[in-house]
Design an enzyme around this catalytic site. Structure first.
Site, PDB file in Angstrom:
ATOM      1  N   ALA A  26       0.839  -1.205   0.000  1.00 22.68           N
ATOM      2  CA  ALA A  26       0.000   0.000   0.000  1.00 22.68           C
ATOM      3  C   ALA A  26       0.872   1.252   0.000  1.00 22.68           C
ATOM      4  CB  ALA A  26      -0.939  -0.014   1.203  1.00 22.68           C
ATOM      5  N   ASP A  27       1.902   1.266   0.830  1.00 22.74           N
ATOM      6  CA  ASP A  27       2.835   2.392   0.851  1.00 22.74           C
ATOM      7  C   ASP A  27       3.539   2.550  -0.495  1.00 22.74           C
ATOM      8  OD1 ASP A  27       2.763   3.637   3.409  1.00 22.74           O
ATOM      9  OD2 ASP A  27       3.754   1.916   4.281  1.00 22.74           O
ATOM     10  N   LEU A  28       4.041   1.444  -1.021  1.00 20.11           N
ATOM     11  CA  LEU A  28       4.809   1.520  -2.260  1.00 20.11           C
ATOM     12  C   LEU A  28       3.940   1.980  -3.425  1.00 20.11           C
ATOM     13  CD1 LEU A  28       6.846  -1.767  -1.796  1.00 20.11           C
ATOM     14  CD2 LEU A  28       7.712   0.563  -1.591  1.00 20.11           C
TER      15      LEU A  28
END
Length: 397
Positions: free
Chosen positions: A172-174
């Site tokens: 999700a962050d990436l």
């Protein structure tokens, strides 16, 4: 470092992963990325370990190293008047500012985005949150695993509906970082026409929903709720992980032509009852898996992969990460870069996933800088902004 963005200055005020990943992507393409960190401890990921590497007093978290190559570091206390002035002078020279503060924090610091863009109308701002900047839960903080669950990804991942699993990387962050960098490039292109910067917003929620792909339309159009079902595709069969004599292999029979090739390789009819078409095979997945694993049972994995390759059926093994980084194909794609770190010495890092060619010749940037130590470039950057203020026409180092 030369690259497509070597005339772009990026001011990275973000912490953890989504924003830093977006900034690193732009640094990989040649942008000058100035990372602003809190004095004393810096980016949160400097403390995210183990593993740590380096001698006592100079230890670095490998987590931080993963998201901060091709950057300079300066520490600034945004509540301090003098440090805030340094930041504002950096804003004057920046093309892009990246932030992932909780909604309202920059305003309380006297650094609201409207004020920053009034000071530098050409500034493009990338703002990343957990669940969005507005809406009924817009102020909610977001971390990767929470976002994976809330955005439905964990419900699609695991051995079955009762076994929700997170993806093994902070996806999700990436993805939020990748979408953010993509949005910034669009905003820079628009600025060439309008002369003004815009604000790009994304979130961990938006990024995961953005990659729901066929699982999204499976619900919004067909009214079917996708569920985790292990290592087999819900719409294509056979497509997944199958046992063989000494392990497992993966195959992807994504067309009827490939199904016929597969059947010919193993001397079976492609028109077996309930298996003649992909919709039939998907509806009878358990029987298909049983058939394929019976066919694979006598074969060692390496011999089986060679047989499938000869037949033209896409197949592969499941590699561990050490095997991936030792694989010649990985190195051939520029996915490993060597850098010299100021305290750790020579490091090999995962490299950027893009390559560039002009007139048939590769022009991909290959000279990368190691992730910085905390405030490594602070004195130089303070001198630079002071010189810029005295000579507004001056640019560069």
């Amino acid at each position: 470092m030369r690259g497509p963005l070597d005339d772009v200055v990026v001011l990275d005020l973000s912490r953890a992963l989504a924003g830093p990943h977006a900034a690193m992507m732009m640094g990989d393409l040649g942008a000058r990325v100035i990372k602003v960190e809190a004095p004393g401890h810096g980016d949160d990921t400097r403390g995210w370990g183990p593993p740590f590497v380096g001698e006592a007093g100079q230890r670095e978290a490998t987590y931080f190293l993963s998201a901060n190559r091709n950057k300079e570091s300066i520490t600034l206390d945004l509540k301090d008047t003098d440090d805030k002035d340094v930041l504002l002078r950096l804003v004057d020279r920046a093309d892009v500012l990246i932030e992932n503060f909780r909604t309202g924090v920059l305003d309380r610091l006297g650094l609201g985005i409207d004020d920053l863009q009034a000071r530098n109308p050409r500034l493009v701002v990338l703002s990343i949150t957990g669940f969005g900047h507005d809406g009924p839960e817009g102020g909610r903080s977001g971390y990767d695993q929470i976002a994976q669950g809330e955005a439905g990804l964990m419900s699609l991942t695991g051995s079955g509906p009762g076994d929700p699993q997170r993806v093994g990387t902070p996806i999700a962050d990436l993805l939020a970082g990748m979408y953010g960098a993509y949005g910034v490039l669009a905003a820079l292109h628009e600025r060439d026409r309008t002369g003004r910067g815009t604000v790009v917003r994304t979130s961990l929620l938006s990024a995961v929903v953005g990659v729901h792909g066929f699982q999204g339309t499976r619900w919004t159009v067909a009214g079917e709720v996708g569920r985790a079902q292990g290592n087999h595709h819900p719409s294509i069969s056979p497509y997944g992980l199958f046992r063989c004599a000494d392990g497992t292999v993966q195959i992807a029979v994504g067309s009827e032509g490939l199904w016929r090739r597969f059947c010919a390789a193993f001397d079976i009819s492609p028109d077996l009852e309930g298996m003649a078409t992909n919709p039939e095979r998907a509806a009878n997945r358990e029987k298909v898996v049983e058939l394929v694993e019976a066919l694979f049972a006598p074969w060692p994995a390496e011999e089986l992969l060679a047989k499938l390759a000869d037949a033209g059926v896409p197949a592969g093994k499941v590699r561990s990460l050490d095997e991936v980084y030792a694989w010649e194909q990985t190195a051939s794609q520029g996915l490993l870069v060597d850098v010299d770190h100021s305290t750790l010495g020579h490091l090999t890092l995962p490299g950027p996933p893009l390559r560039f060619f002009t007139d048939g010749a590769e022009v991909t940037p290959t000279d990368h800088a190691a992730p910085p130590t905390l405030d490594q470039h602070g004195p130089r950057l303070r001198t630079w902004v002071a010189e810029q203020s005295l000579n507004p026409e001056q640019n560069g180092d």
